[in-house]
Scaffold this motif. Sequence first.
Motif, PDB file in Angstrom:
ATOM      1  N   SER A  29      70.399 108.739  51.386  1.00 33.56           N
ATOM      2  CA  SER A  29      71.359 107.812  52.006  1.00 33.56           C
ATOM      3  C   SER A  29      70.712 106.982  53.104  1.00 33.56           C
ATOM      4  O   SER A  29      71.209 105.920  53.455  1.00 33.56           O
ATOM      5  CB  SER A  29      72.537 108.602  52.579  1.00 33.56           C
ATOM      6  OG  SER A  29      72.093 109.420  53.645  1.00 33.56           O
ATOM      7  N   TRP A  30      69.600 107.471  53.654  1.00 34.49           N
ATOM      8  CA  TRP A  30      68.940 106.741  54.740  1.00 34.49           C
ATOM      9  C   TRP A  30      67.884 105.754  54.239  1.00 34.49           C
ATOM     10  O   TRP A  30      67.201 105.116  55.044  1.00 34.49           O
ATOM     11  CB  TRP A  30      68.314 107.720  55.735  1.00 34.49           C
ATOM     12  CG  TRP A  30      67.694 108.952  55.132  1.00 34.49           C
ATOM     13  CD1 TRP A  30      68.247 110.200  55.083  1.00 34.49           C
ATOM     14  CD2 TRP A  30      66.421 109.081  54.494  1.00 34.49           C
ATOM     15  NE1 TRP A  30      67.397 111.093  54.452  1.00 34.49           N
ATOM     16  CE2 TRP A  30      66.269 110.431  54.085  1.00 34.49           C
ATOM     17  CE3 TRP A  30      65.380 108.179  54.219  1.00 34.49           C
ATOM     18  CZ2 TRP A  30      65.127 110.898  53.425  1.00 34.49           C
ATOM     19  CZ3 TRP A  30      64.250 108.653  53.555  1.00 34.49           C
ATOM     20  CH2 TRP A  30      64.138 109.999  53.172  1.00 34.49           C
ATOM     21  N   CYS A  31      67.749 105.653  52.950  1.00 33.39           N
ATOM     22  CA  CYS A  31      66.703 104.812  52.359  1.00 33.39           C
ATOM     23  C   CYS A  31      67.324 103.519  51.837  1.00 33.39           C
ATOM     24  O   CYS A  31      67.988 103.520  50.802  1.00 33.39           O
ATOM     25  CB  CYS A  31      66.010 105.597  51.246  1.00 33.39           C
ATOM     26  SG  CYS A  31      64.993 104.594  50.155  1.00 33.39           S
ATOM     27  N   GLY A  32      67.139 102.423  52.572  1.00 28.63           N
ATOM     28  CA  GLY A  32      67.726 101.135  52.194  1.00 28.63           C
ATOM     29  C   GLY A  32      67.356 100.697  50.789  1.00 28.63           C
ATOM     30  O   GLY A  32      68.230 100.340  49.990  1.00 28.63           O
ATOM     31  N   PRO A  33      66.071 100.689  50.442  1.00 28.79           N
ATOM     32  CA  PRO A  33      65.707 100.268  49.081  1.00 28.79           C
ATOM     33  C   PRO A  33      66.326 101.147  47.999  1.00 28.79           C
ATOM     34  O   PRO A  33      66.621 100.667  46.907  1.00 28.79           O
ATOM     35  CB  PRO A  33      64.175 100.383  49.075  1.00 28.79           C
ATOM     36  CG  PRO A  33      63.774 100.231  50.505  1.00 28.79           C
ATOM     37  CD  PRO A  33      64.871 100.879  51.301  1.00 28.79           C
ATOM     38  N   CYS A  34      66.533 102.433  48.314  1.00 26.85           N
ATOM     39  CA  CYS A  34      67.194 103.321  47.329  1.00 26.85           C
ATOM     40  C   CYS A  34      68.616 102.852  47.070  1.00 26.85           C
ATOM     41  O   CYS A  34      69.051 102.721  45.919  1.00 26.85           O
ATOM     42  CB  CYS A  34      67.252 104.763  47.847  1.00 26.85           C
ATOM     43  SG  CYS A  34      65.665 105.515  48.208  1.00 26.85           S
ATOM     44  N   LEU A  35      69.346 102.608  48.159  1.00 33.14           N
ATOM     45  CA  LEU A  35      70.744 102.198  48.009  1.00 33.14           C
ATOM     46  C   LEU A  35      70.837 100.850  47.305  1.00 33.14           C
ATOM     47  O   LEU A  35      71.769 100.600  46.548  1.00 33.14           O
ATOM     48  CB  LEU A  35      71.413 102.126  49.383  1.00 33.14           C
ATOM     49  CG  LEU A  35      71.444 103.433  50.175  1.00 33.14           C
ATOM     50  CD1 LEU A  35      72.137 103.222  51.519  1.00 33.14           C
ATOM     51  CD2 LEU A  35      72.135 104.539  49.399  1.00 33.14           C
ATOM     52  N   ALA A  36      69.849 100.007  47.562  1.00 31.00           N
ATOM     53  CA  ALA A  36      69.883  98.676  46.953  1.00 31.00           C
ATOM     54  C   ALA A  36      69.667  98.731  45.446  1.00 31.00           C
ATOM     55  O   ALA A  36      70.167  97.871  44.711  1.00 31.00           O
ATOM     56  CB  ALA A  36      68.827  97.788  47.607  1.00 31.00           C
ATOM     57  N   GLU A  37      68.922  99.719  44.964  1.00 30.89           N
ATOM     58  CA  GLU A  37      68.646  99.739  43.527  1.00 30.89           C
ATOM     59  C   GLU A  37      69.705 100.505  42.720  1.00 30.89           C
ATOM     60  O   GLU A  37      69.779 100.356  41.503  1.00 30.89           O
ATOM     61  CB  GLU A  37      67.265 100.321  43.246  1.00 30.89           C
ATOM     62  CG  GLU A  37      67.156 101.824  43.385  1.00 30.89           C
ATOM     63  CD  GLU A  37      65.757 102.341  43.011  1.00 30.89           C
ATOM     64  OE1 GLU A  37      64.914 101.561  42.571  1.00 30.89           O
ATOM     65  OE2 GLU A  37      65.539 103.559  43.178  1.00 30.89           O
TER      66      GLU A  37
ATOM     67  N   THR B 111      74.756  98.353  53.491  1.00 30.39           N
ATOM     68  CA  THR B 111      73.360  98.644  53.196  1.00 30.39           C
ATOM     69  C   THR B 111      72.460  98.040  54.262  1.00 30.39           C
ATOM     70  O   THR B 111      71.505  98.670  54.714  1.00 30.39           O
ATOM     71  CB  THR B 111      72.979  98.068  51.819  1.00 30.39           C
ATOM     72  OG1 THR B 111      73.907  98.558  50.866  1.00 30.39           O
ATOM     73  CG2 THR B 111      71.581  98.489  51.416  1.00 30.39           C
ATOM     74  N   SER B 112      72.801  96.830  54.699  1.00 30.02           N
ATOM     75  CA  SER B 112      71.938  96.171  55.675  1.00 30.02           C
ATOM     76  C   SER B 112      71.955  96.882  57.021  1.00 30.02           C
ATOM     77  O   SER B 112      71.024  96.741  57.815  1.00 30.02           O
ATOM     78  CB  SER B 112      72.354  94.715  55.866  1.00 30.02           C
ATOM     79  OG  SER B 112      73.598  94.667  56.516  1.00 30.02           O
TER      80      SER B 112
END
Lengths: 182, 159
Positions: A72-80, B27-28
């Motif tokens: 949950s703390w990984c931005g690129p993870c959430l984005a994909e 997300t941002s």
Amino acid sequence: MREPAQSGRRNLLHALTAGVFLCACPSTFARTSSIAVHSSAPDFTRPSITNHAPVHLRAFRGKVVLLNFWASWCGPCLAEIPQLVIWQNRYRDQGLQILGISMDDSSRAALEWVHKLSINYPVVMSDPRLSLLYGGILGLPVSFLVDRAGVVQRRYDGSIADSHTEQELVRLLRESSAKPWA
Amino acid sequence: MPTQNTRRNFLLHAPVALGAIALALDTSRLLAESATTIPSSALLEPGFVNAQLQRSHAAPWKILQVGFHSMFDQKHIRGAIYAGPASQPDGLALLRQTVSSWPRTQAILLYCGCCPWTHCPNIAPAWDQLQSMHFSAVKVLRIENNFGADWAAKGYPVA
């Protein structure tokens, strides 16, 4: 025929995913590692974070499995993840099974994002043993593509929501032989 | 009727668009406090840090991992202390507690490596925290991709 509204919604989701990724993915991601590739995917059983039912990797034998380590703390993870949700819908009938493995320190935050992102595939929690089984997960996101015979075909370090990964996934889906897992 | 169609399309698409915007904003939030706010004069590259660790008998810094326990448990820089994910209140509290008794001139090296540098949620809050506590000799390990690729895979010392 697809409804125009449905098509519009899908296009919007595609655009959002693409847009987020254009911002989120540095071109410097290392994309490959030899760890665990071309060997049998290490089996594991972990409880689902949504209903606590045991999720056995071996239960997906005969399917193409995409293991996605995320947090949950990984931005690129959430984005994909929205793209993974699309792939799960698009290729479910052809035998794709995505499995999310959260690296969060507790399941609460992961569960929150499972709901926010409408994740449509099982998600389990990782632990040091499981991470080490897969060669160590020392940065996120990391994903493994496992063929129908249970062999790891690719390890991806970095984001995977791109057409190249989708092509690899489709290629594996077309391989119809469903050898039993070792 | 074109007007009716337009209104229908708007009503159908607006919730999806609003949801998408909300998700993007949410997300941002994770990308908001970027490592890029740390001055370049404070940054050290992995190769340089490894050389320093090899050269000196005792590490020239106290090394603090300010990332997640699931990462630290697998591998960390040899001699590093777990100081908690600084993006979270509990993590920041552990960091404060860890350094509270140290002299403000103590040489400290912070690192995380959970995510690509520009997306790391922990390193900038940890830096800010130590600045607010008036630590004067803080350096930050700049990990471009992640700890696995930029440190462990290079054979640099881990425990």
